[in-house]
Design an enzyme around this catalytic site. Structure first.
Site, PDB file in Angstrom:
ATOM      1  CB  VAL A 118      83.590  49.151  86.557  1.00  0.00           C
ATOM      2  CG1 VAL A 118      82.774  48.616  87.721  1.00  0.00           C
ATOM      3  CG2 VAL A 118      82.714  49.308  85.312  1.00  0.00           C
ATOM      4  CG  LEU A 167      89.727  56.648  91.904  1.00  0.00           C
ATOM      5  CD1 LEU A 167      91.037  57.419  91.877  1.00  0.00           C
ATOM      6  CD2 LEU A 167      89.715  55.649  93.049  1.00  0.00           C
ATOM      7  CE  LYS A 168      85.307  54.179  84.757  1.00  0.00           C
ATOM      8  NZ  LYS A 168      85.181  54.882  83.490  1.00  0.00           N
ATOM      9  CG  LEU A 169      85.265  62.182  85.837  1.00  0.00           C
ATOM     10  CD1 LEU A 169      84.851  63.558  86.320  1.00  0.00           C
ATOM     11  CD2 LEU A 169      85.272  62.140  84.318  1.00  0.00           C
TER      12      LEU A 169
END
Length: 291
Positions: A118, A167-169
């Site tokens: 998140v 994508l979070k990274l």
């Protein structure tokens, strides 16, 4: 639904409280005693062990510090079918390959795994407005979606396991990049004695503006970075992780290496537990700042 939350850090405890307010039966667990006791004082039920929490729940959310902590918590005892029939949701920031490795371990024990990292901080967790990026089999994602909708207004299935983590990274790298570049621009404005409000007015009117600049401005101006929702030490961890993953992908990491160096410098100055915007103190040190 009965939900276990492993990891009672800042975000983990807020997510647990949010789910409890939404009507779920929540049981938490934390490796450290201090945060476990803090969560208990806030009204959460705490298990004596991670396995007690997992056994009591239909779904387990993993909000542990990193992939190593997940592997140590779930797999050090080596039971062949310890996770049989369980759903595990990884919600922290880890590398794509790490997420895929954990998925393989869970599957080998008969469990089901997906990632749902998140973007957002404590206010978004309290309000259920986190940005949730899932990597999962579509059927498993649909089964978990009611819980995800209690945490996010618009949860997204990004792709397979590993793609949500990637994508979070990418998002967290932008946190670091925006913080570093704004720190340098603001530092130059202050060194040259320019009116900060003039700088900000022109910036807000341009395509260069990002909301985070205004959100953190008072911290830079006051050199006060307390009450951290996302401490600098966690940003540094994520920056180092991004650098490693980017190197494996064949990307040029010189810029992120410089930001990582700045984070390490700020930590050495005593800002590790402070808000991540304290990176400013390393990039625009006060000894030369007339204001």
């Amino acid at each position: 639904m009965k939900i276990a939350v492993l990891g009672m850090g800042l975000l983990g405890s807020e997510i647990a409280l949010r789910l409890k307010r939404q009507g779920h039966e929540v049981i938490g667990w934390n490796r450290g005693v201090e945060r476990a006791e803090s969560a208990r004082q806030r009204g959460l039920t705490l298990a004596a062990s991670a396995w007690e929490a997992i056994d009591a729940a239909e779904m387990t959310l993993l909000l542990l510090s990193d992939a190593r902590a997940i592997l140590d918590t779930l797999f050090e005892q080596g039971d062949a079918d310890a996770l049989a029939g369980r759903i595990l949701v990884q919600m922290g920031t880890i590398a794509p390959r790490e997420s895929q490795e954990i998925a393989d371990h869970v599957a080998a024990q008969g469990g089901e795994y997906l990632e749902a990292p998140v973007l957002g901080s404590l206010p978004e967790a309290r309000e259920g407005t986190l940005i949730l990026m899932a990597g999962s089999d579509p059927d498993l994602y649909e089964r978990c979606l009611p819980v995800f909708r209690d945490l996010s207004r618009d949860p997204r299935l990004i792709g397979a396991v590993g793609q949500g983590a990637a994508l979070k990274l990418a998002m967290n790298q932008l946190i670091a990049g925006l913080t570093a570049t704004f720190s340098l621009s603001l530092g130059l404005v202050r060194r040259e004695g320019l009116a900060i409000e003039t700088f900000m007015e022109l910036l807000r009117a341009s395509a260069l503006h990002a909301k985070t600049f205004d959100k953190k401005l008072d911290k830079y101006l006051a050199h006060d970075y307390g009450a951290a929702n996302f401490p600098l030490k966690h940003l540094r961890k994520d920056v180092a992780l991004f650098r490693r993953v980017a190197e494996e992908a064949g990307l040029d990491t010189r810029l992120i290496e410089a930001i990582e160096s700045g984070c390490l410098q700020a930590e050495s100055m005593g800002y590790g537990e402070a808000d991540y915007s304290a990176l400013y103190e390393a990039l625009a040190p006060r000894r030369a700042d007339p204001s």
